[in-house]
Design a protein around this motif. Structure first.
Motif, PDB file in Angstrom:
ATOM      1  N   SER A  69      -4.717   5.123  -5.936  1.00 36.69           N
ATOM      2  CA  SER A  69      -4.296   6.098  -6.936  1.00 36.69           C
ATOM      3  C   SER A  69      -5.444   7.050  -7.223  1.00 36.69           C
ATOM      4  O   SER A  69      -6.616   6.710  -7.054  1.00 36.69           O
ATOM      5  N   LEU A  70      -5.096   8.228  -7.643  1.00 36.46           N
ATOM      6  CA  LEU A  70      -6.071   9.264  -7.955  1.00 36.46           C
ATOM      7  C   LEU A  70      -5.789   9.766  -9.363  1.00 36.46           C
ATOM      8  O   LEU A  70      -4.679  10.228  -9.660  1.00 36.46           O
ATOM      9  N   ARG A  71      -6.772   9.652 -10.234  1.00 35.46           N
ATOM     10  CA  ARG A  71      -6.614  10.131 -11.610  1.00 35.46           C
ATOM     11  C   ARG A  71      -7.063  11.580 -11.685  1.00 35.46           C
ATOM     12  O   ARG A  71      -8.194  11.912 -11.324  1.00 35.46           O
ATOM     13  N   LEU A  72      -6.176  12.431 -12.165  1.00 34.66           N
ATOM     14  CA  LEU A  72      -6.503  13.837 -12.282  1.00 34.66           C
ATOM     15  C   LEU A  72      -7.688  14.030 -13.212  1.00 34.66           C
ATOM     16  O   LEU A  72      -7.809  13.340 -14.227  1.00 34.66           O
ATOM     17  N   PRO A  73      -8.592  14.958 -12.897  1.00 38.00           N
ATOM     18  CA  PRO A  73      -9.708  15.223 -13.813  1.00 38.00           C
ATOM     19  C   PRO A  73      -9.202  15.742 -15.149  1.00 38.00           C
ATOM     20  O   PRO A  73      -8.149  16.383 -15.228  1.00 38.00           O
ATOM     21  N   ASP A  74      -9.951  15.452 -16.197  1.00 38.35           N
ATOM     22  CA  ASP A  74      -9.574  15.905 -17.538  1.00 38.35           C
ATOM     23  C   ASP A  74      -9.568  17.429 -17.603  1.00 38.35           C
ATOM     24  O   ASP A  74     -10.550  18.067 -17.208  1.00 38.35           O
ATOM     25  N   PRO A  75      -8.505  18.020 -18.126  1.00 36.62           N
ATOM     26  CA  PRO A  75      -8.550  19.466 -18.378  1.00 36.62           C
ATOM     27  C   PRO A  75      -9.574  19.744 -19.477  1.00 36.62           C
ATOM     28  O   PRO A  75      -9.559  19.092 -20.526  1.00 36.62           O
ATOM     29  N   LEU A 112       3.272   1.405  -8.708  1.00 37.97           N
ATOM     30  CA  LEU A 112       4.249   1.388  -7.604  1.00 37.97           C
ATOM     31  C   LEU A 112       5.614   0.901  -8.056  1.00 37.97           C
ATOM     32  O   LEU A 112       6.654   1.447  -7.646  1.00 37.97           O
ATOM     33  N   GLU A 113       5.626  -0.116  -8.927  1.00 34.58           N
ATOM     34  CA  GLU A 113       6.906  -0.631  -9.424  1.00 34.58           C
ATOM     35  C   GLU A 113       7.662   0.442 -10.202  1.00 34.58           C
ATOM     36  O   GLU A 113       8.880   0.584 -10.069  1.00 34.58           O
ATOM     37  N   LEU A 114       6.947   1.195 -11.025  1.00 34.33           N
ATOM     38  CA  LEU A 114       7.614   2.245 -11.810  1.00 34.33           C
ATOM     39  C   LEU A 114       8.127   3.363 -10.902  1.00 34.33           C
ATOM     40  O   LEU A 114       9.236   3.850 -11.099  1.00 34.33           O
ATOM     41  N   LEU A 115       7.341   3.746  -9.925  1.00 40.88           N
ATOM     42  CA  LEU A 115       7.754   4.836  -9.050  1.00 40.88           C
ATOM     43  C   LEU A 115       8.884   4.419  -8.113  1.00 40.88           C
ATOM     44  O   LEU A 115       9.650   5.267  -7.630  1.00 40.88           O
ATOM     45  N   ALA A 116       9.009   3.128  -7.869  1.00 45.32           N
ATOM     46  CA  ALA A 116      10.072   2.639  -6.978  1.00 45.32           C
ATOM     47  C   ALA A 116      11.422   2.558  -7.681  1.00 45.32           C
ATOM     48  O   ALA A 116      12.453   2.403  -7.020  1.00 45.32           O
ATOM     49  N   ARG A 117      11.434   2.671  -8.993  1.00 46.40           N
ATOM     50  CA  ARG A 117      12.706   2.549  -9.705  1.00 46.40           C
ATOM     51  C   ARG A 117      13.566   3.783  -9.459  1.00 46.40           C
ATOM     52  O   ARG A 117      13.750   4.615 -10.247  1.00 46.40           O
ATOM     53  N   LYS A 137       0.831  -1.193   0.000  1.00 46.17           N
ATOM     54  CA  LYS A 137       0.000   0.000   0.000  1.00 46.17           C
ATOM     55  C   LYS A 137       0.869   1.248   0.000  1.00 46.17           C
ATOM     56  O   LYS A 137       1.802   1.396   0.774  1.00 46.17           O
ATOM     57  N   ALA A 138       0.571   2.143  -0.945  1.00 47.60           N
ATOM     58  CA  ALA A 138       1.333   3.383  -1.014  1.00 47.60           C
ATOM     59  C   ALA A 138       1.068   4.232   0.229  1.00 47.60           C
ATOM     60  O   ALA A 138      -0.052   4.299   0.720  1.00 47.60           O
ATOM     61  N   SER A 139       2.123   4.894   0.739  1.00 50.51           N
ATOM     62  CA  SER A 139       1.938   5.740   1.910  1.00 50.51           C
ATOM     63  C   SER A 139       1.131   6.972   1.557  1.00 50.51           C
ATOM     64  O   SER A 139       0.447   7.546   2.398  1.00 50.51           O
ATOM     65  N   THR A 140       1.204   7.417   0.315  1.00 51.40           N
ATOM     66  CA  THR A 140       0.397   8.526  -0.174  1.00 51.40           C
ATOM     67  C   THR A 140      -0.252   8.108  -1.478  1.00 51.40           C
ATOM     68  O   THR A 140       0.189   7.177  -2.149  1.00 51.40           O
ATOM     69  N   MET A 141      -1.301   8.830  -1.839  1.00 48.00           N
ATOM     70  CA  MET A 141      -2.030   8.524  -3.056  1.00 48.00           C
ATOM     71  C   MET A 141      -1.153   8.758  -4.285  1.00 48.00           C
ATOM     72  O   MET A 141      -0.468   9.776  -4.394  1.00 48.00           O
ATOM     73  N   ILE A 142      -1.166   7.792  -5.219  1.00 49.36           N
ATOM     74  CA  ILE A 142      -0.447   7.953  -6.474  1.00 49.36           C
ATOM     75  C   ILE A 142      -1.297   8.824  -7.392  1.00 49.36           C
ATOM     76  O   ILE A 142      -2.450   8.502  -7.677  1.00 49.36           O
ATOM     77  N   ARG A 143      -0.729   9.922  -7.836  1.00 51.35           N
ATOM     78  CA  ARG A 143      -1.459  10.859  -8.680  1.00 51.35           C
ATOM     79  C   ARG A 143      -1.165  10.547 -10.152  1.00 51.35           C
ATOM     80  O   ARG A 143      -0.016  10.618 -10.583  1.00 51.35           O
ATOM     81  N   VAL A 144      -2.216  10.206 -10.880  1.00 51.32           N
ATOM     82  CA  VAL A 144      -2.074   9.748 -12.256  1.00 51.32           C
ATOM     83  C   VAL A 144      -2.661  10.777 -13.214  1.00 51.32           C
ATOM     84  O   VAL A 144      -3.831  11.149 -13.096  1.00 51.32           O
ATOM     85  N   ALA A 145      -1.838  11.228 -14.161  1.00 51.09           N
ATOM     86  CA  ALA A 145      -2.343  12.050 -15.265  1.00 51.09           C
ATOM     87  C   ALA A 145      -2.870  11.079 -16.319  1.00 51.09           C
ATOM     88  O   ALA A 145      -2.119  10.559 -17.139  1.00 51.09           O
ATOM     89  N   SER A 146      -4.158  10.803 -16.245  1.00 48.69           N
ATOM     90  CA  SER A 146      -4.783   9.796 -17.099  1.00 48.69           C
ATOM     91  C   SER A 146      -5.360  10.454 -18.345  1.00 48.69           C
ATOM     92  O   SER A 146      -6.069  11.456 -18.253  1.00 48.69           O
ATOM     93  N   ALA A 182      -3.920  -4.610  -9.869  1.00 45.84           N
ATOM     94  CA  ALA A 182      -2.861  -4.820 -10.865  1.00 45.84           C
ATOM     95  C   ALA A 182      -2.310  -3.481 -11.364  1.00 45.84           C
ATOM     96  O   ALA A 182      -1.095  -3.321 -11.520  1.00 45.84           O
ATOM     97  N   HIS A 183      -3.189  -2.514 -11.595  1.00 42.06           N
ATOM     98  CA  HIS A 183      -2.720  -1.207 -12.049  1.00 42.06           C
ATOM     99  C   HIS A 183      -1.901  -0.519 -10.960  1.00 42.06           C
ATOM    100  O   HIS A 183      -0.847   0.073 -11.246  1.00 42.06           O
TER     101      HIS A 183
END
Length: 371
Positions: A35-41, A366-371, A5-14, A360-361
């Motif tokens: 994770s939190l997907r940013l609202p569409d601009p 998390l794997e990408l951010l941990a690199r 579990k992430a300690s903070t919300m993963i912010r995704v530009a979806s 899964a997402h």
């Protein structure tokens, strides 16, 4: 939700965020969200699509990344990149690299169903698939194509549900009741030509009409968007309009011309069909297929693309260039009419799948951010 579990919300530009596939990747419970997907601009009034306020996607510009890089942790692209030119996409990816933002790309379409010429879409795939830090696709067949053509591995995560769970339960229960009823009824085979986008072919209609005419207690339902039959509309197709109206007059099919379905209308339509035949000449995956399965409609799909790989219950037919192979189409239709159970997953199975997809997402992020 996950053991990591992430300690903070993963912010995704979806790209985008407000689309049914993306919305249904979220966990069912708010507290399970990692994770939190940013609202569409949203564009200024008058500059966006009437159907999709996020179109074209502002996130896919280098300026947006530069101005907003502190608001997100990674970018996840699904749809909309055909609205930008290749150099703009390269520049956007360069900005992501500059600010150390991982890029995830879900390969929905290896061939764009809206474009008769695959060249432009292939150029964009070459950029995205080579540049993405992680790839996702929906079927094992698509993953094999990606590996063969671009030498990249892709996570295979299936399409989530499209229909809401309450509607899914209601429509599937209705089918189950009909299945055990001793009352004789007419079964409905449906083809929807929509607005006749590039990969949809009316060539399927005549052979399908012959097949349905030879099966007792069946009717062929043909649907199309009204503008294709309207002489005053710029999308009017005179030859097709004549064919459809004459076929209806001869009793080959029941014709319904209508405006774009609302979500509720679409689900009711799909729920009214026993078999839904997809009239696609090319393409990759289909959200329409998933929605139809959610309602319990049996699917007959072409063997091009990866439609058949989306669910084990899908029955395939063949295209011979621009002609339908009538024997394979007849075999597929009859096979689906003989099914003894309602195809597709029920609401409980779809709920479990949705939770697995959300987890899964999050793992990939998390794997990408941990690199």
């Amino acid at each position: 939700m996950t053991s990591q579990k992430a300690s903070t919300m993963i912010r995704v530009a979806s790209v985008p965020q407000d689309q049914v596939y993306i919305r249904h990747l979220e966990p069912l419970q708010e507290q399970d969200r990692g994770s939190l997907r940013l609202p569409d601009p949203i564009h200024a009034p008058g500059s966006q699509s009437e159907q999709s306020p996020w179109w074209p996607p502002l996130m896919l510009t280098p300026e947006w990344v530069r101005d907003n890089h502190q608001r997100f942790d990674l970018m996840h692209i699904h749809f909309g990149f055909d609205a930008v030119d290749p150099q703009t996409l390269r520049n956007t990816i360069t900005e992501l690299r500059h600010f150390h933002k991982p890029l995830v790309y879900t390969v929905h379409d290896l061939i764009n169903p809206h474009q008769p010429d695959a060249t432009a879409h292939r150029q964009m795939l070459d950029i995205l698939i080579a540049s993405a830090d992680a790839l996702i696709t929906l079927t094992h067949g698509a993953a094999a194509e990606i590996a063969a053509q671009w030498h990249r591995a892709a996570h295979v995560l299936p399409h989530p549900h499209v229909v809401d769970f309450a509607t899914m339960n209601r429509l599937r229960r209705r089918r189950e009741v009909l299945a055990v009823s001793s009352q004789r009824r007419t079964r409905h085979i449906g083809v929807h030509l929509k607005g006749l986008r590039a990969n949809i072919s009316p060539a399927i209609l005549e052979p399908l009409a012959r097949i349905v005419a030879g099966i007792p207690d069946t009717e062929l339902q043909v649907n199309i968007h009204r503008q294709v039959l309207d002489p005053s509309n710029r999308e009017y197709k005179a030859d097709l309009a004549g064919q459809l109206l004459e076929g209806e007059r001869q009793g080959k099919w029941n014709l319904e011309a209508h405006e774009y379905f609302s979500e509720e209308e679409l689900f009711e339509y799909l729920g009214s069909l026993d078999v839904n035949v997809l009239p696609y000449r090319f393409g990759t995956h289909s959200g329409w297929l998933e929605a139809a399965l959610d309602t319990g409609a049996a699917i007959v799909a072409p063997d091009c693309g990866q439609y058949v790989g989306q669910h084990a219950s899908v029955a395939p037919y063949r295209w011979d260039y621009d002609r339908v192979d009538e024997d394979s189409l007849e075999e597929a239709v009859k096979h689906q009419l003989a099914l003894s159970s309602v195809p597709g997953m029920d609401a409980e199975e779809r709920k479990r799948q949705r939770m697995a997809l959300a987890e899964a997402h999050e793992r990939i992020y998390l794997e990408l951010l941990a690199r």
